[in-house]
Design an enzyme around this catalytic site. Structure first.
Site, PDB file in Angstrom:
ATOM      1  CG  ASP A   1     -19.481  84.799  44.016  1.00 46.36           C
ATOM      2  OD1 ASP A   1     -18.551  85.497  44.475  1.00 46.36           O
ATOM      3  OD2 ASP A   1     -19.300  83.894  43.187  1.00 46.36           O
TER       4      ASP A   1
ATOM      5  CB  ILE B   1     -15.769  87.196  33.836  1.00 47.13           C
ATOM      6  CG1 ILE B   1     -15.354  86.656  35.212  1.00 47.13           C
ATOM      7  CG2 ILE B   1     -14.555  87.509  32.978  1.00 47.13           C
ATOM      8  CD1 ILE B   1     -14.583  85.341  35.143  1.00 47.13           C
TER       9      ILE B   1
END
Length: 287
Positions: free
Chosen positions: A187, A207
């Site tokens: 990812d 994040i």
């Protein structure tokens, strides 16, 4: 209309071959913070190839996540990825995941729910090798601004936590570089690495991946309540309730045999932000 629910659900499943080996498994475990202390025999099960076992949440990254590629741009779907949020995740393992292997991953839109201001897509991925089914995973994908098409709202029940104190509570530190390592599992969304991109998305810094918190939590449950035996896990479900910033700590509360044997309820919060919710409606089923 960007989403044609009937067409999306009726579309033919998409299949692809995925492969993984021990290095992929080790990288995933290291991305979750495994290996501390480095010589701990319990941690070596996650990091040393001669002792390696596979945490079931590895299913979310096996084959670098390619099994689900294309799931959000199939028939009946015309989605702006900037409006997409990962709302929840479940994995059910049918047998232990091998350290190395190849399999066929088949994905389809199992359901489309109308939440009014948003649509929720349930992306189901079923993975099998020559010996049979390995795992089934469901990703709940919120698409902001795409509701109101008159479809069913779908399930909305929440899991209430027991009123008693948790049976076990552990705190897990999230390293400053943890998202940078975890993203190598597949990812590469810049939201988790690029401060400028994170600022445009409304965050003051990158994040952590929700699926990283997801994996960290399952490891904590396995190590704390299941004797370190990944083979005891049957299914693992969560709802993503809030963000985590690298450098923070997760407070993971666990209630064993709740409300029945073979079921662990879990609450995950961010320690430094007054126990802000991170994962909710989290259940691990086991033998």
């Amino acid at each position: 209309m960007p989403i044609d629910a009937d067409r999306a659900v009726a579309a033919e499943p998409r299949s692809t071959e995925i492969r993984w080996d021990s290095k992929d498994v080790q990288l995933y475990h290291l991305g979750l913070g495994a290996g501390v202390p480095a010589t701990d025999p319990d941690e070596l099960r996650y990091t040393l190839e001669s002792r390696l076992h596979v945490l079931p949440s590895f299913a979310t990254v096996a084959g670098a996540g390619r099994g689900a590629v294309g799931g959000l741009n199939g028939p009946g779907l015309d989605i702006d990825l900037a409006s997409v949020l990962h709302g929840g995740q479940s994995v059910r393992v049918h047998r232990p995941i091998p350290v190395a292997g190849s399999a066929v991953s088949t994905s389809r839109i199992a359901a489309v729910h109308d939440k009014g201001k948003a649509a929720v897509l349930v992306l189901r991925t079923e993975v099998a090798d020559d010996e049979g089914p390995l795992w089934t995973s469901d990703s709940q994908i919120f698409v902001r601004g795409e509701g109101g098409f008159g479809g069913e709202r779908g399930p909305s029940a929440r899991t209430e936590l027991p009123s008693r104190d948790a049976d076990k509570t552990v705190e897990k530190a999230v390293r400053e570089d943890q998202a940078l390592l975890y993203r190598l599992c597949g990812d590469l969304n810049p939201l988790h690495a690029d401060p400028e991109f994170a600022a445009r998305a409304g965050f003051d810094r990158p994040i952590l991946h929700g699926l990283c918190s997801y994996g960290m939590t399952l490891k904590a449950v396995v190590d704390t309540l299941l004797g370190g035996d990944v083979g005891r896990v049957r299914s693992y479900t969560t709802r993503f309730a809030g963000v985590v910033f690298p450098g923070e700590s997760l407070r993971i509360r666990m209630w064993a045999d709740s409300p029945e044997p073979g079921r662990v309820q879990v609450s995950v919060t961010a320690v430094e932000r007054d126990d802000a919710p991170v994962l909710a409606d989290t259940i691990v089923e086991h033998v």
